[in-house]
Design a protein around this motif. Sequence first.
Motif, mmCIF file in Angstrom:
data_model
loop_
_atom_site.group_PDB
_atom_site.id
_atom_site.type_symbol
_atom_site.label_atom_id
_atom_site.label_comp_id
_atom_site.label_asym_id
_atom_site.label_seq_id
_atom_site.Cartn_x
_atom_site.Cartn_y
_atom_site.Cartn_z
ATOM 1 N N UNK A 180 0.827 -1.205 0.000
ATOM 2 C CA UNK A 180 0.000 0.000 0.000
ATOM 3 C C UNK A 180 0.858 1.250 0.000
ATOM 4 N N UNK A 181 2.126 1.113 0.479
ATOM 5 C CA UNK A 181 3.013 2.270 0.570
ATOM 6 C C UNK A 181 3.861 2.473 -0.687
ATOM 7 N N UNK A 182 3.656 1.582 -1.697
ATOM 8 C CA UNK A 182 4.439 1.670 -2.925
ATOM 9 C C UNK A 182 3.582 2.240 -4.043
ATOM 10 N N UNK A 183 4.015 3.330 -4.629
ATOM 11 C CA UNK A 183 3.256 3.950 -5.713
ATOM 12 C C UNK A 183 3.460 3.181 -7.005
ATOM 13 N N UNK A 184 2.540 3.400 -7.961
ATOM 14 C CA UNK A 184 2.665 2.744 -9.261
ATOM 15 C C UNK A 184 3.941 3.177 -9.977
ATOM 16 N N UNK A 185 4.308 4.444 -9.806
ATOM 17 C CA UNK A 185 5.523 4.939 -10.466
ATOM 18 C C UNK A 185 6.765 4.277 -9.896
ATOM 19 N N UNK A 186 6.768 4.028 -8.542
ATOM 20 C CA UNK A 186 7.905 3.356 -7.913
ATOM 21 C C UNK A 186 7.997 1.904 -8.376
ATOM 22 N N UNK A 187 6.845 1.243 -8.497
ATOM 23 C CA UNK A 187 6.828 -0.147 -8.952
ATOM 24 C C UNK A 187 7.343 -0.254 -10.377
ATOM 25 N N UNK A 188 6.933 0.722 -11.210
ATOM 26 C CA UNK A 188 7.387 0.712 -12.597
ATOM 27 C C UNK A 188 8.897 0.913 -12.674
ATOM 28 N N UNK A 189 9.397 1.781 -11.788
ATOM 29 C CA UNK A 189 10.835 2.040 -11.785
ATOM 30 C C UNK A 189 11.621 0.818 -11.348
ATOM 31 N N UNK A 190 11.022 -0.001 -10.447
ATOM 32 C CA UNK A 190 11.709 -1.186 -9.941
ATOM 33 C C UNK A 190 11.662 -2.346 -10.927
ATOM 34 N N UNK A 191 10.677 -2.343 -11.834
ATOM 35 C CA UNK A 191 10.528 -3.445 -12.780
ATOM 36 C C UNK A 191 11.660 -3.435 -13.797
ATOM 37 N N UNK A 192 12.113 -4.611 -14.257
ATOM 38 C CA UNK A 192 13.169 -4.660 -15.271
ATOM 39 C C UNK A 192 12.718 -3.963 -16.546
ATOM 40 N N UNK A 193 13.592 -3.258 -17.213
ATOM 41 C CA UNK A 193 13.197 -2.528 -18.415
ATOM 42 C C UNK A 193 12.972 -3.466 -19.595
ATOM 43 N N UNK A 194 12.043 -3.093 -20.451
ATOM 44 C CA UNK A 194 11.865 -3.815 -21.711
ATOM 45 C C UNK A 194 12.863 -3.251 -22.712
ATOM 46 N N UNK A 195 13.369 -4.111 -23.610
ATOM 47 C CA UNK A 195 14.377 -3.644 -24.560
ATOM 48 C C UNK A 195 13.746 -2.723 -25.595
ATOM 49 N N UNK A 196 14.301 -1.546 -25.803
ATOM 50 C CA UNK A 196 13.754 -0.583 -26.771
ATOM 51 C C UNK A 196 14.258 -0.857 -28.190
ATOM 52 N N UNK A 197 13.599 -1.722 -28.911
ATOM 53 C CA UNK A 197 14.043 -2.045 -30.260
ATOM 54 C C UNK A 197 15.058 -3.164 -30.284
ATOM 55 N N UNK A 198 15.628 -3.414 -31.493
ATOM 56 C CA UNK A 198 16.560 -4.524 -31.671
ATOM 57 C C UNK A 198 17.817 -4.067 -32.401
ATOM 58 N N UNK A 199 18.934 -4.723 -32.037
ATOM 59 C CA UNK A 199 20.205 -4.491 -32.699
ATOM 60 C C UNK A 199 20.745 -5.842 -33.178
ATOM 61 N N UNK A 200 21.802 -5.796 -33.985
ATOM 62 C CA UNK A 200 22.357 -7.042 -34.517
ATOM 63 C C UNK A 200 22.783 -8.001 -33.408
#
Length: 654
Positions: free
Chosen positions: A3-23
């Motif tokens: 209850x003390x964790x905001x949605x923005x904090x949870x999003x920041x803690x989540x692993x990032x999705x890869x932005x696009x693809x490289x070789x």
Amino acid sequence: MSHNTSKSEAAAAAPPAQPGRWTRDYVFDVLKELGIHYIFGVPGTNEIPIIDGTSYPENNVRYIECLHENIAIGAAMGSARMTGKPGVLVVHVTPGIAHSIGNLFNACRSQTPLVILCCQQQNELVTQEPLLASNLVDLARQYTKWAHEVRTPAEMPLVLQRAFKEAMAPPNGPVFVSIPWEFTMVKIPDDAYIKGITRISSHFTGDPVSIEQSAKLLAEAKNPIIVAGDAVGYADAWAELQELAQLIGAPVTLQTFSSLQNYPNNDIHWQGELPGAQADIQNVFKDHDVAFLVGFGAQAQLAVFKYSDGPLIPDHVKQVYLTNNTWDIGKNFYGESAILGDIKATLPLINAYISEHVPEGAAARNEHLAQLAAQRKVQWAKYVQTALQQEEIWAVLIADALREVILEKGLEKKFVYVHEAVSDGAPFQMLLPFGTEASKPVSYYCVAGGSLGWSMPASIGIKLEADASQGIETKLVVNAVGDGSSLFYPQVYWTAAHEQLGVLYIITNNQEYHTLQLGLQQVIAAYGNAEGYEWQPATTDPEYLRINRPKFDFVALAKAFGGEAGEIVQAPADVKTAVLRGVEYVLENNKSYILDMRTAQTTPPPDPKSAEAKERMYKRYNLQPPLDFFHKHTSSAMLKATGVSMPANIPSLF
């Protein structure tokens, strides 16, 4: 979510999705398809784009950081051995592949599937000879199935598909790919993927005509012998080879420095590995009329050889080959018959023919082999009791204690033994439970190459893989390693601690390069009285073969790298309890444990040339029963000139 964790904090803690693809993501496409979850390496700037790909959870790949490239390749070899899939590592330009050569050689000789990615300097700059750049392909080519430098980013999918296909194709082996590092960062469309990796089945049978010809030679043999090489273990073909040995009543000996347990040691036909001296190998074969060389690749595992003394396999012995590699068929000797085929798939066809043409005398030979196996078991039990009465620790006590603990804790299907205690292979090969009730060929790990410093790195890759391809678990990983070999890469302790990997490291500490001391005696025996040589060393106990001044504290060394626990064991009576403590510690804590086993006195004998000193040096070998009871009448002619008679199961010099 709290209850003390905001949605923005949870999003920041989540692993990032890869932005696009490289070789570089083509690499992860391949690993995902093949179910490979580790990349091993030592970080360098050029490699960061590939390493960065392990940061994204969707790739499901972890980067295992090592502190030397030869550790990284050794760990990748261990991982590959357990899974049967290519081990993958990333190395850094010229120093990276150069540091890896020792274990790349081992991987080549042991037919271990690897894909080595080496990040070359920027393509446009290479001709100008920038920092660390060189012709990387030429460095690696000699010990790989294929070595290539990528020409353009567009060929990355083609090259990776070929590399992994080739590493996995029979016979397995290492592949090297050099990639100019800027090629790994080229943007590619989101829907650009590698379609897949071509799989070439290893389960192909040999030519029917060759099978019948070979089976006929074996069925008609009066005194056959079988030599089992690594391709037997890789094929998991114990049962099929056991059936053949029983059908023809043949002893089974293994290639020297076998990479796996290529035949179960609880079978009456098992005779251990071939010896490491020319005369001893000849004596093994001299009374046989037919030799079945099955999966036998490492055919000349010795260092002292004279053409004038004749070939390793006498000319009168008819040779029959079966393996999946044309290079190993008739490589050094003429074969009366040869089969190119998978061992596990082809042996049943040979056995079927022989079952219909039962060899004369096979039953009597089998009865004789059973009697010899019983005698061997009794003599080794006596040898264990003799070892308990000594002042120093003989390796047989370590092997016997390890056997007892494995059985007491029900770990027969859950252990892997990694062997680099080069001076003392026979006790571990004889006593550990490498039998048909539980273990498999991959329960034992060694390398055919013999380049030292591979076992501690391999233990990392083995322990990372919870399950092995042949149904073995890696709950207990034990690495027995000589004191000299252990000093090649003690940085392994850091990676084990960093990854929280529980490995039991047993250092057989004799405070010298004992294998080389034995080798020195072989050289003296071979060349001391030989015409044109008559070479004698200044001393038979040179200081340069000792590593006791100053003395190493192996437990303290491990602690400096993050290994938290260990002990020095000095008395034979303390071996069993120490092994038990070590096993329990690694099982309960997922951390490494170091046992410094003192297998020699703290000071060298006063006069190394004296008869008393020689007796002390060779005592455990003189009293050690051979593994090969079928050929136990053979003697070590190479060492006869020194006045010391030694069993055949002594390693060749390195």
